[in-house]
Motif scaffolding. Structure first.
Motif, PDB file in Angstrom:
ATOM      1  N   ASN A   1      20.470  41.108  11.242  1.00 49.83           N
ATOM      2  CA  ASN A   1      20.153  41.412   9.787  1.00 49.83           C
ATOM      3  C   ASN A   1      20.221  42.946   9.215  1.00 49.83           C
ATOM      4  OD1 ASN A   1      17.491  42.434  10.197  1.00 49.83           O
ATOM      5  ND2 ASN A   1      16.725  40.317   9.229  1.00 49.83           N
TER       6      ASN A   1
ATOM      7  N   ASP B   1      14.065  50.697   7.495  1.00 49.48           N
ATOM      8  CA  ASP B   1      15.230  50.183   7.819  1.00 49.48           C
ATOM      9  C   ASP B   1      16.195  50.987   8.692  1.00 49.48           C
ATOM     10  OD1 ASP B   1      14.953  48.292   6.079  1.00 49.48           O
ATOM     11  OD2 ASP B   1      15.915  49.035   4.234  1.00 49.48           O
TER      12      ASP B   1
ATOM     13  N   GLY C   1      16.518  40.536  13.902  1.00 48.33           N
ATOM     14  CA  GLY C   1      16.229  42.068  13.217  1.00 48.33           C
ATOM     15  C   GLY C   1      17.441  42.825  13.526  1.00 48.33           C
TER      16      GLY C   1
ATOM     17  N   LYS D   1       8.404  39.528  13.854  1.00 51.93           N
ATOM     18  CA  LYS D   1       9.208  39.388  12.719  1.00 51.93           C
ATOM     19  C   LYS D   1       8.269  40.149  11.865  1.00 51.93           C
ATOM     20  CE  LYS D   1       7.793  34.789  11.605  1.00 51.93           C
ATOM     21  NZ  LYS D   1       8.117  33.233  11.119  1.00 51.93           N
ATOM     22  N   ASP D   2       7.028  39.919  11.821  1.00 52.45           N
ATOM     23  CA  ASP D   2       6.100  40.255  11.018  1.00 52.45           C
ATOM     24  C   ASP D   2       5.958  42.055  10.925  1.00 52.45           C
ATOM     25  OD1 ASP D   2       5.187  37.892   9.735  1.00 52.45           O
ATOM     26  OD2 ASP D   2       3.773  37.834  11.296  1.00 52.45           O
TER      27      ASP D   2
ATOM     28  N   LYS E   1      18.114  45.328  10.165  1.00 56.47           N
ATOM     29  CA  LYS E   1      17.050  45.872   9.909  1.00 56.47           C
ATOM     30  C   LYS E   1      16.795  46.966  10.964  1.00 56.47           C
ATOM     31  CE  LYS E   1      12.635  46.580   8.165  1.00 56.47           C
ATOM     32  NZ  LYS E   1      12.554  47.116   6.756  1.00 56.47           N
TER      33      LYS E   1
ATOM     34  N   GLN F   1       9.388  43.491   9.891  1.00 55.58           N
ATOM     35  CA  GLN F   1       9.620  43.751   8.731  1.00 55.58           C
ATOM     36  C   GLN F   1       9.014  45.006   7.964  1.00 55.58           C
ATOM     37  OE1 GLN F   1      11.439  41.733   6.610  1.00 55.58           O
ATOM     38  NE2 GLN F   1      11.003  42.845   4.851  1.00 55.58           N
ATOM     39  N   LYS F   2       8.037  45.541   8.703  1.00 57.86           N
ATOM     40  CA  LYS F   2       7.195  46.698   8.195  1.00 57.86           C
ATOM     41  C   LYS F   2       7.960  47.852   8.586  1.00 57.86           C
ATOM     42  CE  LYS F   2       2.765  44.239   8.349  1.00 57.86           C
ATOM     43  NZ  LYS F   2       1.737  43.762   9.249  1.00 57.86           N
TER      44      LYS F   2
ATOM     45  N   ASP G   1      13.072  37.311  17.662  1.00 58.24           N
ATOM     46  CA  ASP G   1      13.033  38.073  16.381  1.00 58.24           C
ATOM     47  C   ASP G   1      13.421  39.293  16.424  1.00 58.24           C
ATOM     48  OD1 ASP G   1      11.184  36.078  15.614  1.00 58.24           O
ATOM     49  OD2 ASP G   1       9.303  37.171  15.995  1.00 58.24           O
TER      50      ASP G   1
END
Length: 326
Positions: free
Chosen positions: A246, A222, A243, A214-215, A248, A218-219, A239
């Motif tokens: 959502n 998109d 991702g 997840k970390d 991402k 997030q970086k 995770d």
């Protein structure tokens, strides 16, 4: 010498007989995986050849009792073998290499299929839906591809990708000097942030376990595309699912997943499969899954069998063994 083969598929049998004759060894062929219940089949053999089944201390102790001196896994990865137990009982271990083109070509294929939404196109065509809705793709030539792991397979993928004129960045703990004119080496943080496509070619190790989580997700950009033809343990699957849900992650193409060893290479038609994460991933239109088949070519299978025999014989005869791990 004698080698007992386990987890033997139909496509391997001719190669096993061919190379046993070529290298003048005796063989036993077993379709079942090596387990504590059938380890007695190794009696009289000096070496065994296995696939990805778990080989723990209990099995290794029995092998030692039966005077087996070498375990060869017909795979590049060897994390399924308890190396500490092998060292304890004095058993050598080796893996194999095989045609780099097998996985490298497959990786490029998966990148292109992901970028062009090929899963959705094929499924729609089968139901005679020829509309263009939600299938517009991206051109690789305009994207930045991040390669994690620049070992032999990673290098071959880079060589193929260079023909598409895309920008290639890479991360490896040990950068290859020979690649520095072809790729831009960056740290992981930079790779997460800059890559449109991320392709994994790292081994399964403590330091690479769940490196995509997840970390790190997030970086990422998109809509990032994630390709995995290496090891399922590199990605935290829960995770990854979040991702994708959502949005991402724009697309994932996975030849490997976590906890696949009990599942892949078997037929489960009309059965309930005990793999909840796989069921979720299969439901997504932007996830392409294949059952750990990137390696599966005629040349690669031939190499895996031949090198397993060569390495076992070399160790038994106290010769140089390029695949020796322990």
């Amino acid at each position: 010498m004698k080698v007992s083969f386990f987890s033997v598929r139909d496509d391997e049998i001719d190669y096993i007989h061919q190379y046993a004759k070529k290298y003048d060894i005796e063989i036993d062929i077993h379709r079942d995986a090596l387990t504590l219940d059938n380890v007695d089949l190794c009696q009289g053999s000096q070496a065994i050849s296995i696939m990805t089944t778990k080989t723990d201390e209990a099995i290794i102790k029995k092998l030692s009792d039966y005077q087996v001196v070498y375990i060869s896994t017909r795979t590049i990865g060897f994390d399924h073998i308890d190396l500490m137990a092998c060292e304890k009982y004095g058993i050598h271990v080796g893996n194999v290499s095989y045609s780099l083109a097998s996985v490298a070509e497959y990786t490029v294929m998966m990148i292109l299929m992901a970028l062009r939404n090929m899963k959705l196109i094929v499924e729609r065509f089968a139901s005679q839906d020829f509309s263009l809705n939600r299938i517009r793709g991206k051109e690789l030539t305009h994207l930045t591809v991040g390669i994690i792991g620049t070992g032999k397979i990673g290098q071959e993928v880079i060589r193929y990708l260079s023909g598409f004129s895309c920008h290639i960045i890479a991360y490896d703990r040990y950068p290859q000097e020979s690649l520095k004119d072809d790729v831009e080496y960056v740290d992981l943080e930079t790779l997460w942030k800059r890559s449109d496509v991320i392709s994994l070619h790292a081994p399964s190790m403590e330091s690479t376990y769940h490196m995509i989580n997840k970390d790190s997700i997030q970086k990422m950009k998109d809509g990032v595309v994630i390709i995995n033809t290496a090891r399922g343990s590199l990605i935290d699957t829960d995770d990854l699912i979040v991702g994708i849900e959502n949005q991402k992650i724009g697309y994932a193409a996975l030849d490997v997943v976590e906890n696949e060893s009990h599942l892949y290479y078997q037929e489960y038609k009309n059965e309930v499969i005990n793999h909840h994460q796989l069921a979720i991933l299969r439901s997504f239109p932007n996830v392409l899954l294949t059952p750990h088949t990137a390696f599966f070519t005629h040349q690669a299978v031939s190499d895996m069998v031949e090198y397993s025999i060569i390495s076992a014989k070399a160790t038994y005869e106290h010769q140089e063994n390029p695949w020796l791990i322990l």
